[in-house]
Scaffold this motif. Structure first.
Motif, PDB file in Angstrom:
ATOM      1  N   SER A 211     -23.670   0.016 -12.004  1.00 59.91           N
ATOM      2  CA  SER A 211     -22.797  -0.701 -11.070  1.00 59.91           C
ATOM      3  C   SER A 211     -21.333  -0.331 -11.267  1.00 59.91           C
ATOM      4  O   SER A 211     -20.545  -0.377 -10.326  1.00 59.91           O
ATOM      5  N   ILE A 212     -20.969   0.045 -12.506  1.00 57.19           N
ATOM      6  CA  ILE A 212     -19.581   0.356 -12.841  1.00 57.19           C
ATOM      7  C   ILE A 212     -19.540   1.693 -13.566  1.00 57.19           C
ATOM      8  O   ILE A 212     -20.324   1.951 -14.484  1.00 57.19           O
ATOM      9  N   ARG A 213     -18.604   2.536 -13.166  1.00 56.23           N
ATOM     10  CA  ARG A 213     -18.397   3.838 -13.809  1.00 56.23           C
ATOM     11  C   ARG A 213     -16.976   3.867 -14.350  1.00 56.23           C
ATOM     12  O   ARG A 213     -16.023   3.594 -13.619  1.00 56.23           O
ATOM     13  N   LEU A 214     -16.847   4.174 -15.641  1.00 48.88           N
ATOM     14  CA  LEU A 214     -15.545   4.099 -16.309  1.00 48.88           C
ATOM     15  C   LEU A 214     -15.189   5.447 -16.930  1.00 48.88           C
ATOM     16  O   LEU A 214     -15.992   6.069 -17.611  1.00 48.88           O
ATOM     17  N   SER A 215     -13.952   5.891 -16.694  1.00 52.01           N
ATOM     18  CA  SER A 215     -13.427   7.098 -17.310  1.00 52.01           C
ATOM     19  C   SER A 215     -11.967   6.844 -17.671  1.00 52.01           C
ATOM     20  O   SER A 215     -11.089   6.875 -16.813  1.00 52.01           O
ATOM     21  N   GLY A 216     -11.723   6.537 -18.951  1.00 51.38           N
ATOM     22  CA  GLY A 216     -10.380   6.131 -19.352  1.00 51.38           C
ATOM     23  C   GLY A 216     -10.040   4.823 -18.665  1.00 51.38           C
ATOM     24  O   GLY A 216     -10.772   3.844 -18.765  1.00 51.38           O
ATOM     25  N   ASP A 217      -8.911   4.804 -17.952  1.00 50.14           N
ATOM     26  CA  ASP A 217      -8.532   3.614 -17.195  1.00 50.14           C
ATOM     27  C   ASP A 217      -9.005   3.667 -15.749  1.00 50.14           C
ATOM     28  O   ASP A 217      -8.716   2.763 -14.961  1.00 50.14           O
ATOM     29  N   LYS A 218      -9.732   4.720 -15.389  1.00 51.00           N
ATOM     30  CA  LYS A 218     -10.240   4.837 -14.029  1.00 51.00           C
ATOM     31  C   LYS A 218     -11.541   4.052 -13.911  1.00 51.00           C
ATOM     32  O   LYS A 218     -12.512   4.310 -14.625  1.00 51.00           O
ATOM     33  N   ILE A 219     -11.556   3.079 -12.998  1.00 44.24           N
ATOM     34  CA  ILE A 219     -12.719   2.227 -12.788  1.00 44.24           C
ATOM     35  C   ILE A 219     -13.269   2.500 -11.398  1.00 44.24           C
ATOM     36  O   ILE A 219     -12.542   2.455 -10.404  1.00 44.24           O
ATOM     37  N   GLU A 220     -14.568   2.775 -11.336  1.00 39.68           N
ATOM     38  CA  GLU A 220     -15.239   2.945 -10.058  1.00 39.68           C
ATOM     39  C   GLU A 220     -16.462   2.036 -10.015  1.00 39.68           C
ATOM     40  O   GLU A 220     -17.130   1.839 -11.024  1.00 39.68           O
ATOM     41  N   ILE A 221     -16.724   1.483  -8.839  1.00 39.84           N
ATOM     42  CA  ILE A 221     -17.935   0.685  -8.654  1.00 39.84           C
ATOM     43  C   ILE A 221     -18.746   1.281  -7.515  1.00 39.84           C
ATOM     44  O   ILE A 221     -18.193   1.892  -6.594  1.00 39.84           O
ATOM     45  N   VAL A 222     -20.055   1.126  -7.590  1.00 35.58           N
ATOM     46  CA  VAL A 222     -20.881   1.535  -6.469  1.00 35.58           C
ATOM     47  C   VAL A 222     -20.813   0.438  -5.416  1.00 35.58           C
ATOM     48  O   VAL A 222     -20.899  -0.754  -5.731  1.00 35.58           O
ATOM     49  N   ASN A 223     -20.575   0.818  -4.188  1.00 36.54           N
ATOM     50  CA  ASN A 223     -20.479  -0.147  -3.092  1.00 36.54           C
ATOM     51  C   ASN A 223     -21.882  -0.619  -2.745  1.00 36.54           C
ATOM     52  O   ASN A 223     -22.630   0.062  -2.032  1.00 36.54           O
ATOM     53  N   GLN A 224     -22.235  -1.812  -3.229  1.00 35.31           N
ATOM     54  CA  GLN A 224     -23.599  -2.289  -3.055  1.00 35.31           C
ATOM     55  C   GLN A 224     -23.902  -2.721  -1.628  1.00 35.31           C
ATOM     56  O   GLN A 224     -25.066  -2.895  -1.266  1.00 35.31           O
ATOM     57  N   LEU A 225     -22.872  -2.852  -0.798  1.00 31.06           N
ATOM     58  CA  LEU A 225     -23.105  -3.188   0.603  1.00 31.06           C
ATOM     59  C   LEU A 225     -23.763  -2.032   1.350  1.00 31.06           C
ATOM     60  O   LEU A 225     -24.412  -2.240   2.380  1.00 31.06           O
TER      61      LEU A 225
ATOM     62  N   SER B 221     -10.731  -4.479 -15.058  1.00 32.71           N
ATOM     63  CA  SER B 221      -9.566  -4.319 -14.182  1.00 32.71           C
ATOM     64  C   SER B 221      -8.334  -4.964 -14.805  1.00 32.71           C
ATOM     65  O   SER B 221      -7.212  -4.443 -14.678  1.00 32.71           O
ATOM     66  N   PHE B 222      -8.535  -6.074 -15.499  1.00 33.64           N
ATOM     67  CA  PHE B 222      -7.437  -6.723 -16.215  1.00 33.64           C
ATOM     68  C   PHE B 222      -6.927  -5.813 -17.328  1.00 33.64           C
ATOM     69  O   PHE B 222      -5.708  -5.636 -17.499  1.00 33.64           O
ATOM     70  N   GLY B 223      -7.851  -5.209 -18.077  1.00 34.54           N
ATOM     71  CA  GLY B 223      -7.453  -4.295 -19.145  1.00 34.54           C
ATOM     72  C   GLY B 223      -6.718  -3.078 -18.613  1.00 34.54           C
ATOM     73  O   GLY B 223      -5.725  -2.628 -19.202  1.00 34.54           O
ATOM     74  N   ALA B 224      -7.196  -2.532 -17.493  1.00 28.83           N
ATOM     75  CA  ALA B 224      -6.546  -1.364 -16.906  1.00 28.83           C
ATOM     76  C   ALA B 224      -5.143  -1.707 -16.405  1.00 28.83           C
ATOM     77  O   ALA B 224      -4.201  -0.896 -16.525  1.00 28.83           O
ATOM     78  N   TYR B 225      -4.995  -2.904 -15.855  1.00 23.33           N
ATOM     79  CA  TYR B 225      -3.677  -3.366 -15.395  1.00 23.33           C
ATOM     80  C   TYR B 225      -2.691  -3.411 -16.569  1.00 23.33           C
ATOM     81  O   TYR B 225      -1.547  -2.926 -16.461  1.00 23.33           O
ATOM     82  N   LEU B 226      -3.119  -3.961 -17.684  1.00 22.75           N
ATOM     83  CA  LEU B 226      -2.250  -4.034 -18.859  1.00 22.75           C
ATOM     84  C   LEU B 226      -1.957  -2.649 -19.420  1.00 22.75           C
ATOM     85  O   LEU B 226      -0.843  -2.376 -19.891  1.00 22.75           O
TER      86      LEU B 226
ATOM     87  N   THR C 101     -26.892   4.671   1.156  1.00 27.50           N
ATOM     88  CA  THR C 101     -25.733   5.494   0.804  1.00 27.50           C
ATOM     89  C   THR C 101     -25.193   5.056  -0.545  1.00 27.50           C
ATOM     90  O   THR C 101     -24.981   3.858  -0.763  1.00 27.50           O
ATOM     91  N   THR C 102     -25.001   6.023  -1.430  1.00 26.68           N
ATOM     92  CA  THR C 102     -24.393   5.725  -2.729  1.00 26.68           C
ATOM     93  C   THR C 102     -22.943   6.176  -2.693  1.00 26.68           C
ATOM     94  O   THR C 102     -22.643   7.366  -2.695  1.00 26.68           O
ATOM     95  N   GLU C 103     -22.062   5.196  -2.618  1.00 32.37           N
ATOM     96  CA  GLU C 103     -20.627   5.469  -2.506  1.00 32.37           C
ATOM     97  C   GLU C 103     -19.896   4.741  -3.627  1.00 32.37           C
ATOM     98  O   GLU C 103     -20.040   3.534  -3.791  1.00 32.37           O
ATOM     99  N   PHE C 104     -19.132   5.473  -4.422  1.00 32.86           N
ATOM    100  CA  PHE C 104     -18.337   4.859  -5.473  1.00 32.86           C
ATOM    101  C   PHE C 104     -16.919   4.612  -4.968  1.00 32.86           C
ATOM    102  O   PHE C 104     -16.318   5.469  -4.322  1.00 32.86           O
ATOM    103  N   ILE C 105     -16.419   3.421  -5.245  1.00 32.71           N
ATOM    104  CA  ILE C 105     -15.074   3.013  -4.834  1.00 32.71           C
ATOM    105  C   ILE C 105     -14.213   2.862  -6.075  1.00 32.71           C
ATOM    106  O   ILE C 105     -14.616   2.203  -7.046  1.00 32.71           O
ATOM    107  N   GLU C 106     -13.019   3.437  -6.060  1.00 37.51           N
ATOM    108  CA  GLU C 106     -12.107   3.270  -7.202  1.00 37.51           C
ATOM    109  C   GLU C 106     -11.394   1.924  -7.088  1.00 37.51           C
ATOM    110  O   GLU C 106     -10.898   1.557  -6.017  1.00 37.51           O
ATOM    111  N   ILE C 107     -11.357   1.204  -8.191  1.00 33.13           N
ATOM    112  CA  ILE C 107     -10.648  -0.075  -8.259  1.00 33.13           C
ATOM    113  C   ILE C 107      -9.355   0.158  -9.032  1.00 33.13           C
ATOM    114  O   ILE C 107      -9.367   0.401 -10.236  1.00 33.13           O
TER     115      ILE C 107
END
Length: 386
Positions: A6-20, A59-64, A25-31
């Protein structure tokens, strides 16, 4: 095959699969922002109590983390008090995305406690931020391990119960509701994890799952996960649970939870209560599988659990791929939303969750073990598993 994520993480880059858009279709969205995380949770691009807690924390951690790298430094790094006054409203804001799921609140409370203990220890703002970033990653990282623990506890408990009743503990058929697998967590799953464990040890017959209207998390997401994992499975409409119990041997119902009250009353996806009532009628064990963070000891019983009501329109529309399949320029299946009701309906009841009373629940499983009710009791003592 590898489980889904459900979540893909690379450093501070966060992506989620759009479950809608799943399963077509498997589409990852960057948060990239707190606001985007809030919207993704509220709009159910990501769902499942453990998964949304993980996204909120990450997302809180990436913001900080971005704040530490900013030049000039943000004003909230001027003092521990300034940091506290800045981040507490952010954590409060994240909770509002899905109020029923206690995991989300548990994650923000955990981060709040970490913040305060660091301030009390006399740490400087940058050191506090580093501690908070580390803690935010722990919220997500701990999920997979605990899911495997609770799945084993629950699976072995069920095998033992069947053997005690005279069966051999093999070819077990289990019904589940909604989606509680890797897409709903950081990996492996809760109730779907129990089913996966039974499959891995060779004790599963078939997994049955409800479509779970109106969002169809079962027919869209659970179906996709079970197919990916090559687990034998059968989909049923929500209205077919009673018929299934009448005509097929079902050894247990296993469901997840968005909040478990102190007495064992459990809020879960709408339709869970229906399945529990029917399971009780047919004397089928009803098992709740959820992490400790889902248990809310501050809520005495189910009457104190806030129930989210979704927009009425969501009960009037369905989303899916066109049939026969039509591909777009990218080679993906074209999708559409269609309305299945008359327009301008005035009265639509659309709660996202219902509450199953403890008296209908046979066992509650966390990563610490299995709780059952004492003989003659209608409520649980959860002290041993929280």
């Amino acid at each position: 095959m590898a489980p889904m994520t459900s979540i893909r993480l690379s450093g501070d880059k966060i992506e989620i699969v759009n479950q809608l858009l799943l399963p077509h279709t498997t589409e990852f969205i960057e948060i990239q922002t707190i606001e985007q995380a809030h919207d993704a949770i509220k709009s159910m691009k990501i769902r499942g109590a453990p998964a949304i807690a993980s996204l909120a924390a990450l997302s809180f951690g990436a913001y900080l983390s971005r704040g530490l790298e900013a030049s000039p430094a943000p004003e909230y790094l001027a003092s521990p008090e300034a940091l506290r006054d800045h981040v507490l409203p952010i954590l409060d804001f994240l909770i509002t995305a899905r109020p029923t799921a206690v995991n989300l609140g548990a994650a923000t409370r955990r981060l709040t406690k970490t913040l305060q203990s660091s301030i009390d220890a006399g740490k400087d703002p940058r050191s506090i931020v580093l501690v908070l970033i580390a803690e935010s990653h722990l919220v997500a990282d701990e999920d997979v391990g605990r899911n495997k623990e609770m799945s084993k506890w629950g699976g072995e408990w069920l095998i033992d119960q069947v053997k005690q009743a005279g069966g051999d503990g093999t070819s077990l058929n289990v019904l589940t509701v909604c989606n509680t697998g890797s897409l709903a967590t950081s990996g492996y799953g809760t109730a779907l994890g129990l089913i996966t464990y039974l499959h891995e040890v060779g004790n599963l017959g078939k997994a049955y799952y409800t479509q779970t209207a109106p969002y169809h998390q079962g027919s869209r997401l659970t179906a996709l996960e079970l197919k990916t994992l090559q687990i034998p499975s059968v989909m049923i409409c929500d209205t077919m649970v009673g018929s299934l119990f009448q005509h097929h041997k079902i050894h247990a119902v296993a469901v997840g939870a968005d909040r478990v009250a102190k007495n064992g009353d459990t809020a879960n996806k709408i339709g869970t209560y229906n399945a529990a009532v029917l399971a009780a009628r047919h004397k089928i064990p009803f098992i709740v599988v959820a992490p400790i963070s889902t248990v809310d000891l501050d809520v005495a019983d189910g009457s104190g659990i806030p129930i989210e009501h979704r927009p009425p329109l969501e009960a009037c529309i369905v989303r899916g791929a066109l049939h026969p399949p039509t591909l777009n320029a990218q080679g993906q299946k074209e999708q559409a939303q269609v309305m299945i009701t008359p327009t301008d309906l005035y009265e639509i009841y659309n709660p996202s969750f219902d509450v199953t009373p403890a008296e209908l629940i046979t066992a509650i499983v966390t990563e610490k073990g299995v709780a059952v009710k004492k003989e003659g009791s209608q409520i649980f003592d959860l002290s041993a598993i929280v």
